[in-house]
Design a protein around this motif. Structure first.
Motif, PDB file in Angstrom:
ATOM      1  N   TYR A  33      42.272  43.219  36.923  1.00  0.00           N
ATOM      2  CA  TYR A  33      42.292  41.828  36.473  1.00  0.00           C
ATOM      3  C   TYR A  33      42.487  40.827  37.612  1.00  0.00           C
ATOM      4  O   TYR A  33      42.183  39.661  37.469  1.00  0.00           O
ATOM      5  N   LEU A  34      43.023  41.293  38.735  1.00  0.00           N
ATOM      6  CA  LEU A  34      43.312  40.382  39.839  1.00  0.00           C
ATOM      7  C   LEU A  34      42.229  40.456  40.915  1.00  0.00           C
ATOM      8  O   LEU A  34      41.800  41.543  41.285  1.00  0.00           O
ATOM      9  N   LYS A  35      41.814  39.316  41.378  1.00  0.00           N
ATOM     10  CA  LYS A  35      40.734  39.242  42.382  1.00  0.00           C
ATOM     11  C   LYS A  35      41.274  38.624  43.678  1.00  0.00           C
ATOM     12  O   LYS A  35      42.404  38.150  43.739  1.00  0.00           O
ATOM     13  N   GLY A  36      40.404  38.583  44.679  1.00  0.00           N
ATOM     14  CA  GLY A  36      40.693  37.838  45.916  1.00  0.00           C
ATOM     15  C   GLY A  36      41.882  38.355  46.699  1.00  0.00           C
ATOM     16  O   GLY A  36      42.584  37.586  47.349  1.00  0.00           O
ATOM     17  N   GLY A  37      42.139  39.668  46.591  1.00  0.00           N
ATOM     18  CA  GLY A  37      43.208  40.243  47.412  1.00  0.00           C
ATOM     19  C   GLY A  37      44.601  40.101  46.829  1.00  0.00           C
ATOM     20  O   GLY A  37      45.575  40.615  47.381  1.00  0.00           O
ATOM     21  N   VAL A  38      44.735  39.369  45.703  1.00  0.00           N
ATOM     22  CA  VAL A  38      46.060  39.244  45.075  1.00  0.00           C
ATOM     23  C   VAL A  38      46.406  40.583  44.410  1.00  0.00           C
ATOM     24  O   VAL A  38      45.595  41.160  43.695  1.00  0.00           O
ATOM     25  N   SER A  39      47.595  41.080  44.692  1.00  0.00           N
ATOM     26  CA  SER A  39      48.021  42.329  44.059  1.00  0.00           C
ATOM     27  C   SER A  39      49.492  42.233  43.698  1.00  0.00           C
ATOM     28  O   SER A  39      50.170  41.256  44.059  1.00  0.00           O
ATOM     29  N   LEU A  40      49.987  43.255  43.037  1.00  0.00           N
ATOM     30  CA  LEU A  40      51.387  43.228  42.598  1.00  0.00           C
ATOM     31  C   LEU A  40      52.341  43.173  43.789  1.00  0.00           C
ATOM     32  O   LEU A  40      53.371  42.500  43.735  1.00  0.00           O
ATOM     33  N   ASN A  42      51.425  42.052  46.818  1.00  0.00           N
ATOM     34  CA  ASN A  42      51.071  40.896  47.655  1.00  0.00           C
ATOM     35  C   ASN A  42      50.631  39.709  46.792  1.00  0.00           C
ATOM     36  O   ASN A  42      49.442  39.494  46.570  1.00  0.00           O
ATOM     37  N   PRO A  43      51.583  38.943  46.306  1.00  0.00           N
ATOM     38  CA  PRO A  43      51.227  37.839  45.399  1.00  0.00           C
ATOM     39  C   PRO A  43      50.432  36.731  46.099  1.00  0.00           C
ATOM     40  O   PRO A  43      49.755  35.960  45.442  1.00  0.00           O
ATOM     41  N   GLY A  44      50.529  36.695  47.422  1.00  0.00           N
ATOM     42  CA  GLY A  44      49.864  35.632  48.176  1.00  0.00           C
ATOM     43  C   GLY A  44      50.626  35.429  49.468  1.00  0.00           C
ATOM     44  O   GLY A  44      51.759  35.923  49.609  1.00  0.00           O
ATOM     45  N   GLU A  45      50.023  34.676  50.392  1.00  0.00           N
ATOM     46  CA  GLU A  45      50.658  34.496  51.708  1.00  0.00           C
ATOM     47  C   GLU A  45      51.984  33.745  51.578  1.00  0.00           C
ATOM     48  O   GLU A  45      52.034  32.659  50.982  1.00  0.00           O
ATOM     49  N   GLY A  46      53.024  34.363  52.090  1.00  0.00           N
ATOM     50  CA  GLY A  46      54.335  33.703  52.073  1.00  0.00           C
ATOM     51  C   GLY A  46      55.028  33.749  50.719  1.00  0.00           C
ATOM     52  O   GLY A  46      56.064  33.118  50.535  1.00  0.00           O
ATOM     53  N   GLY A 140      45.715  28.132  40.326  1.00  0.00           N
ATOM     54  CA  GLY A 140      44.439  28.548  40.916  1.00  0.00           C
ATOM     55  C   GLY A 140      44.606  29.686  41.908  1.00  0.00           C
ATOM     56  O   GLY A 140      43.660  30.079  42.587  1.00  0.00           O
ATOM     57  N   LEU A 141      45.806  30.244  42.005  1.00  0.00           N
ATOM     58  CA  LEU A 141      46.062  31.347  42.957  1.00  0.00           C
ATOM     59  C   LEU A 141      46.231  32.685  42.227  1.00  0.00           C
ATOM     60  O   LEU A 141      46.709  33.652  42.819  1.00  0.00           O
ATOM     61  N   GLN A 142      45.893  32.685  40.930  1.00  0.00           N
ATOM     62  CA  GLN A 142      46.007  33.876  40.083  1.00  0.00           C
ATOM     63  C   GLN A 142      47.444  34.308  39.821  1.00  0.00           C
ATOM     64  O   GLN A 142      47.685  35.455  39.436  1.00  0.00           O
TER      65      GLN A 142
END
Lengths: 193, 193
Positions: A33-40, A42-46, A140-142
Motif C-alpha cells: 500500500y505504501l509507495k515512494g520508498g515510505v515503509s514502516l 522509514n516513515p520519511g526523512e527525519g 501528501g507524504l503517505q
C-alpha cells in the motif's frame, strides 16, 4: 540500631507501550500500500515512528495535533498524565503511536489501536483504529496510509481477529485503498458536543 | 511458639461489574422509547436485568446465546473464566449486562458497553454498545430496545461524551427508533473468519 534502607527505583521509559512491538512489525511485515520508498521502518526523512511518550505532553505538540488546544496548559497537566497512566496501566488495550519530526521535536502524525476483548471467536479480541491524524504541513507524504497500515499490523500482532475503523463517507475511498471494506453503518448518540 | 493465622476471605459476588450501577440507572432514568409497560426496572414478567455473572458460563446458556457452541464444554471453561476475570480486572471498561428468565434460569438477551478512554474532549471517554443479542424465543418483547436504552444510559452514567454502535444497513431503522443517528461508515479488515 541504625537501619539502612536502600530503595531501588526502576527507571522506566515513558512510552505508553513497549517500542519493541513496533520494531518487530517494522522488521517482519511488508505492504504494497505504501509507495515512494515510505515503509514502516522509514516513515520519511527525519521522521520516526514510535509509541506515544508521556514526555510528548510537555511539548504540547501532541495535543495541538489532536486540535485540543484547551488541553494544553498547566491546569490540565495532571489530568493528562493521569489519563496517560491509566491507559498505560490498562493491560494490552491502548496503543497510541506517533510520527515525530526529529529535528523539530514535533509530533506530526498519530493514530491509536484500541483492543477490545470478546467472548466470541473463541475468546478472541478485536482491534479498532482510532484518531488517525496528520499535521497539515505533513500531508501528501503517505503518513496517513502508514498509520493505518501500522494499525492493521499492530492489531494482527496483538491477536485480533479483525480490526475496524469509523469514517465519514468522504474518507471511504482512502480506506478502501489500504484494503478496508465497508461493513455497515456507524451510528451515534451524543451526550455533549 | 504457635502462631495462629487467621485468613479473612472476602466473599465476592461473581458479577462482572457492580449491580448497583444498573439499579441506579433504573431508578433515575426514564425513556419514551419503550412501550407496553416495559421499563428498565421491569424488563418483562419473570425477567431480570443484571450484570453478567461468572456463574452464567456453567449453565452454557450465555454462550449459546452468543451462538458460540464451540465455546461450551469442559475444555474451554478455563479460557472463558480467564477472559471473564481479565475483563473484570480491567478498570471501568467492560459492562456486559444480561436479561435472565428467572424461572428457566436462562440468559435470554445480552449486550455490552465497552468504555474507551480518550485524550480528546478534555480527557473524556466514549462508550460503545456491542454484541446486542436477543434469544429467538424472546423477540417482540422490546428486549432489544431495552438493551440499547440501558447501554445508552450506562454510557452516560459512566461519563462518556457519546456512545456508538455499528450495524448492518438493515438495522439502521431499528436504531434510529431509539434515537441513534448515522455518523458515517464502519469499515473492516478481517484476519480470520
Amino acid at each position: 540500631m541504625l537501619h539502612v534502607i536502600i530503595i531501588l527505583i526502576q527507571v522506566e521509559n515513558n512510552y505508553l507501550f513497549d517500542p519493541n512491538l513496533l520494531e518487530e512489525i517494522c522488521m517482519n511485515e511488508t505492504t504494497t500500500y505504501l509507495k515512494g520508498g515510505v515503509s514502516l521502518s522509514n516513515p520519511g526523512e527525519g521522521l520516526k515512528l514510535r509509541p506515544l511518550s508521556a514526555d510528548d505532553f510537555a511539548k504540547g505538540c501532541y495535543l495541538d495535533l489532536l486540535k485540543q488546544p484547551n488541553l494544553v496548559g498547566q491546569i490540565f497537566t495532571e489530568t493528562i498524565l493521569s489519563r496517560f497512566n491509566l491507559m498505560k496501566s490498562t493491560p494490552s488495550t491502548y496503543f497510541i503511536f506517533v510520527i515525530e519530526d526529529l529535528e523539530k521535536q514535533k509530533i506530526v502524525a498519530s493514530a491509536t489501536v484500541v483492543v477490545e476483548r470478546k467472548f466470541i471467536h473463541e475468546c478472541s479480541s478485536r482491534g479498532r483504529i482510532e484518531d488517525v491524524v496528520v499535521d497539515e504541513g505533513y500531508r501528501g507524504l503517505q503518513l496517513g496510509k502508514l498509520l493505518v497500515v501500522v494499525g492493521e499490523f499492530l492489531s494482527k500482532k496483538l491477536g485480533c481477529y479483525k480490526t475496524s475503523l469509523e469514517c465519514s463517507d468522504g474518507k471511504v475511498e482512502f480506506y478502501e485503498k489500504v484494503g478496508f471494506k465497508i461493513d455497515g453503518k456507524h451510528m451515534v448518540k451524543r451526550f455533549s458536543s
